[in-house]
Design a protein around this motif. Structure first.
Motif, short mmCIF file in Angstrom:
data_model
loop_
_atom_site.label_atom_id
_atom_site.label_comp_id
_atom_site.label_asym_id
_atom_site.label_seq_id
_atom_site.Cartn_x
_atom_site.Cartn_y
_atom_site.Cartn_z
N SER A 17 5.54 3.29 6.34
CA SER A 17 5.73 4.18 5.20
C SER A 17 5.47 3.38 3.93
N GLY A 18 5.06 4.06 2.87
CA GLY A 18 4.85 3.35 1.63
C GLY A 18 4.09 4.18 0.62
N GLU A 19 3.58 3.49 -0.39
CA GLU A 19 2.79 4.12 -1.44
C GLU A 19 1.51 3.32 -1.64
N VAL A 20 0.43 4.04 -1.90
CA VAL A 20 -0.84 3.39 -2.19
C VAL A 20 -1.59 4.27 -3.19
N TYR A 23 -0.79 8.07 -3.87
CA TYR A 23 -0.28 8.71 -2.67
C TYR A 23 0.98 8.03 -2.13
N GLY A 24 1.82 8.83 -1.48
CA GLY A 24 2.84 8.34 -0.58
C GLY A 24 2.37 8.63 0.82
N ASP A 26 3.11 8.22 5.39
CA ASP A 26 3.90 7.90 6.56
C ASP A 26 2.97 7.89 7.77
N MET A 68 -0.21 12.03 4.34
CA MET A 68 -0.31 11.56 2.96
C MET A 68 -0.05 12.73 2.01
N ARG A 69 0.50 12.42 0.84
CA ARG A 69 0.70 13.44 -0.18
C ARG A 69 0.70 12.75 -1.54
N LEU A 71 2.07 11.57 -5.00
CA LEU A 71 3.39 11.20 -5.48
C LEU A 71 3.84 12.13 -6.61
N GLN A 74 1.83 13.12 -9.98
CA GLN A 74 0.39 13.02 -9.77
C GLN A 74 -0.19 14.41 -9.51
#
Length: 239
Positions: A17-20, A23-24, A26, A68-69, A71, A74
């Motif tokens: 999981s994280g942010e890039v 996007y966030g 999982d 992905m979605r 954040l 955004q």
């Protein structure tokens, strides 16, 4: 402490999981498609009813899912291309999931940087004859329609090789493509036109070092009868 079989079956495993960028994300998996769908909805991912049967198929085939979605804060203007890296013996495009949001007669263009020419394994390799092309006086052609018609002969399961050559022959400006050109010796571009109803098989690709290069430049100066006005006048094509 042992986990009851029913609890293990309903478990959703979170691999990452994280942010890039905007996007966030999982990376998740489960043996139970219902549990997977429930987890996605509880975590504010949009899963429509028509997606559920497709998710079931990928769960049965033991796929892992990347969700992905955007954040908070955004919007559509912040959407950026996504680079995904994963280990695999052969590249594959998950077209079956794409069918839910795809448009009719949608182009699917794929670029492969590798050591040799890429070829479809479970899709046909189609071709378009030069003499079938028709041009208007304004420069437009029937190429895309021909590609669609050829693909339809195979139920939409076909690709045409539009370009294949050593990477040193391809001039690119973007740093990412220059990096790929330095890492890999060969580049291939495959293209097709496909509709959602035809997205029943995920295309898988392999590589064939014996195939000849394919230029994206057609020299048709020796041919006549390729313009629509000539076609309507029943002028025969000759070389």
């Amino acid at each position: 402490m042992a986990v009851a079989p029913s609890a293990a079956l309903d478990r959703v495993e979170i691999f990452a999981s994280g942010e890039v960028g905007p996007y966030g994300f999982d990376v998740i998996g489960s043996e139970n498609p219902g549990a997977l769908v429930e987890w996605l909805r509880e975590n504010q991912y949009r899963v429509t009813e028509d997606l559920e049967p497709l998710i079931n198929i990928y769960v049965e085939e033991q796929f892992v899912f990347l969700a992905m979605r955007l954040l908070p804060g955004q919007g559509a203007q912040d959407v950026q291309p996504v680079k995904i890296t994963y280990p695999s013996e052969r590249p594959m495009i998950p077209l079956r999931l794409t069918a839910v949001v795809a448009n009719p007669e949608m182009a699917v263009m794929t670029w492969f940087y590798a050591d040799s020419q890429a070829v479809p394994m479970n899709y046909a390799k189609m071709e378009i004859a030069d003499e079938d092309l028709t041009f208007s006086v304004f420069g437009a052609s029937n190429y895309r329609q021909l590609m669609s018609d050829r693909a339809d002969e195979f139920g939409g399961h076909a690709f045409i090789t539009e370009y294949a050559s050593p990477t040193q022959e391809l001039g690119v400006g973007h740093p990412s493509f220059r990096e790929l050109g330095n890492r890999y010796a060969y580049v291939t571009r495959l293209n097709t036109v496909i509709s959602p109803i035809e997205m029943t098989v995920d295309p898988i690709f392999d590589y064939d070092p014996q195939l000849k290069d394919v230029s994206n430049i057609l020299v048709l100066s020796a041919m006549t009868g390729l313009f629509d006005c000539e076609r309507s006048s029943n002028i025969n094509t000759s070389s």
